[in-house]
Motif scaffolding. Structure first.
Motif, PDB file in Angstrom:
ATOM      1  N   PHE A 126       0.576  -1.096  -0.155  1.00 35.19           N
ATOM      2  CA  PHE A 126       0.072  -0.121   0.009  1.00 35.19           C
ATOM      3  C   PHE A 126       0.753   1.218   0.147  1.00 35.19           C
ATOM      4  O   PHE A 126       0.452   2.192  -0.752  1.00 35.19           O
ATOM      5  N   PHE A 127       1.958   1.187   0.742  1.00 30.43           N
ATOM      6  CA  PHE A 127       2.898   2.482   0.740  1.00 30.43           C
ATOM      7  C   PHE A 127       3.272   2.688  -0.335  1.00 30.43           C
ATOM      8  O   PHE A 127       3.623   3.688  -0.856  1.00 30.43           O
ATOM      9  N   GLU A 128       4.009   1.540  -1.190  1.00 23.39           N
ATOM     10  CA  GLU A 128       4.470   1.907  -2.516  1.00 23.39           C
ATOM     11  C   GLU A 128       3.332   2.461  -3.500  1.00 23.39           C
ATOM     12  O   GLU A 128       3.735   3.077  -4.294  1.00 23.39           O
ATOM     13  N   ARG A 129       2.277   2.166  -3.457  1.00 23.11           N
ATOM     14  CA  ARG A 129       1.121   2.322  -4.274  1.00 23.11           C
ATOM     15  C   ARG A 129       0.670   3.726  -4.072  1.00 23.11           C
ATOM     16  O   ARG A 129       0.614   4.669  -5.132  1.00 23.11           O
ATOM     17  N   TYR A 130       0.520   4.196  -3.038  1.00 30.24           N
ATOM     18  CA  TYR A 130      -0.075   5.361  -2.393  1.00 30.24           C
ATOM     19  C   TYR A 130       0.614   6.201  -1.717  1.00 30.24           C
ATOM     20  O   TYR A 130       0.413   7.476  -1.614  1.00 30.24           O
ATOM     21  N   GLY A 131       1.711   6.103  -0.977  1.00 31.34           N
ATOM     22  CA  GLY A 131       2.538   6.826  -0.215  1.00 31.34           C
ATOM     23  C   GLY A 131       2.201   6.866   1.435  1.00 31.34           C
ATOM     24  O   GLY A 131       1.065   6.248   1.548  1.00 31.34           O
ATOM     25  N   ILE A 132       2.881   7.645   2.102  1.00 36.76           N
ATOM     26  CA  ILE A 132       2.534   7.710   3.433  1.00 36.76           C
ATOM     27  C   ILE A 132       1.259   8.198   3.892  1.00 36.76           C
ATOM     28  O   ILE A 132       0.583   7.778   4.849  1.00 36.76           O
ATOM     29  N   ASP A 133       0.771   9.185   3.422  1.00 33.35           N
ATOM     30  CA  ASP A 133      -0.281  10.028   3.665  1.00 33.35           C
ATOM     31  C   ASP A 133      -1.582   9.025   3.428  1.00 33.35           C
ATOM     32  O   ASP A 133      -2.429   9.002   4.373  1.00 33.35           O
ATOM     33  N   LYS A 134      -1.629   8.493   2.437  1.00 28.19           N
ATOM     34  CA  LYS A 134      -2.751   7.499   2.129  1.00 28.19           C
ATOM     35  C   LYS A 134      -2.732   6.210   3.185  1.00 28.19           C
ATOM     36  O   LYS A 134      -3.477   5.541   3.689  1.00 28.19           O
ATOM     37  N   LEU A 135      -1.330   5.759   3.427  1.00 28.97           N
ATOM     38  CA  LEU A 135      -1.171   4.579   4.212  1.00 28.97           C
ATOM     39  C   LEU A 135      -1.625   4.996   5.428  1.00 28.97           C
ATOM     40  O   LEU A 135      -2.414   4.199   6.206  1.00 28.97           O
ATOM     41  N   LEU A 136      -1.612   6.209   6.231  1.00 28.89           N
ATOM     42  CA  LEU A 136      -2.038   6.462   7.445  1.00 28.89           C
ATOM     43  C   LEU A 136      -3.582   6.679   7.465  1.00 28.89           C
ATOM     44  O   LEU A 136      -4.294   6.313   8.244  1.00 28.89           O
ATOM     45  N   GLN A 137      -4.141   7.339   6.076  1.00 30.45           N
ATOM     46  CA  GLN A 137      -5.598   7.346   6.111  1.00 30.45           C
ATOM     47  C   GLN A 137      -6.184   5.765   6.017  1.00 30.45           C
ATOM     48  O   GLN A 137      -7.086   5.472   6.577  1.00 30.45           O
ATOM     49  N   TYR A 138      -5.643   4.748   5.269  1.00 30.19           N
ATOM     50  CA  TYR A 138      -5.907   3.585   5.182  1.00 30.19           C
ATOM     51  C   TYR A 138      -5.869   2.712   6.468  1.00 30.19           C
ATOM     52  O   TYR A 138      -6.710   1.969   7.248  1.00 30.19           O
ATOM     53  N   THR A 139      -4.907   3.227   7.296  1.00 27.95           N
ATOM     54  CA  THR A 139      -4.611   2.796   8.754  1.00 27.95           C
ATOM     55  C   THR A 139      -5.934   3.035   9.651  1.00 27.95           C
ATOM     56  O   THR A 139      -6.657   2.409  10.246  1.00 27.95           O
ATOM     57  N   ASP A 140      -6.291   4.363   9.339  1.00 25.76           N
ATOM     58  CA  ASP A 140      -7.447   4.848  10.314  1.00 25.76           C
ATOM     59  C   ASP A 140      -8.577   4.157   9.723  1.00 25.76           C
ATOM     60  O   ASP A 140      -9.515   3.957  10.602  1.00 25.76           O
ATOM     61  N   PHE A 141      -8.964   4.272   8.467  1.00 29.01           N
ATOM     62  CA  PHE A 141     -10.006   3.655   7.797  1.00 29.01           C
ATOM     63  C   PHE A 141     -10.519   2.178   8.237  1.00 29.01           C
ATOM     64  O   PHE A 141     -11.318   1.912   8.784  1.00 29.01           O
ATOM     65  N   VAL A 142      -9.354   1.496   8.043  1.00 29.75           N
ATOM     66  CA  VAL A 142      -9.514  -0.166   8.401  1.00 29.75           C
ATOM     67  C   VAL A 142      -9.735  -0.240  10.169  1.00 29.75           C
ATOM     68  O   VAL A 142     -10.551  -0.859  10.371  1.00 29.75           O
ATOM     69  N   HIS A 143      -9.388   0.423  10.863  1.00 29.53           N
ATOM     70  CA  HIS A 143      -9.276   0.507  12.143  1.00 29.53           C
ATOM     71  C   HIS A 143     -10.688   1.105  12.646  1.00 29.53           C
ATOM     72  O   HIS A 143     -11.202   0.329  13.452  1.00 29.53           O
ATOM     73  N   GLN A 144     -11.258   2.016  11.807  1.00 26.56           N
ATOM     74  CA  GLN A 144     -12.631   2.444  12.032  1.00 26.56           C
ATOM     75  C   GLN A 144     -13.675   1.279  11.671  1.00 26.56           C
ATOM     76  O   GLN A 144     -14.560   1.035  12.674  1.00 26.56           O
TER      77      GLN A 144
END
Length: 93
Positions: free
Chosen positions: A36-54
């Motif tokens: 995910f990091f390679e495809r989208y970068g760190i900002d999206k990885l952090l959004q992904y982390t928050d989204f999955v956690h929610q």
């Protein structure tokens, strides 16, 4: 101990990222392993982390967190703007 007295920190590519829950650190790590990091970068990885956690927190089932994180990573473009309950419904069915 108050919730904000606990913190998990991860050092990734020379930067430190802190999380309140171990599950967030697990999701972050899973996102890295899924590319995910390679495809989208760190900002999206952090959004992904928050989204999955929610989604994880809203789930009424015994969530298979790794499978949920994989599902969201693989389907990010189509699920990222959906409500958590809808994502969970799609995930289970």
């Amino acid at each position: 101990m108050k919730q904000n007295d606990f913190e998990i920190s991860i050092r990734f590519q020379g930067k430190q990222y802190s999380f309140v829950f171990g599950s967030q650190a697990y999701i972050f790590h899973t996102g890295i392993l899924n590319g995910f990091f390679e495809r989208y970068g760190i900002d999206k990885l952090l959004q992904y982390t928050d989204f999955v956690h929610q989604c994880y927190l809203k789930d009424d089932n015994r969530t298979p967190l790794g499978a949920l994180a994989d599902y969201i990573s693989e389907n990010w473009e189509s699920v990222r703007d959906k409500p958590a309950r809808e994502v969970l419904e799609d995930f289970y069915f």
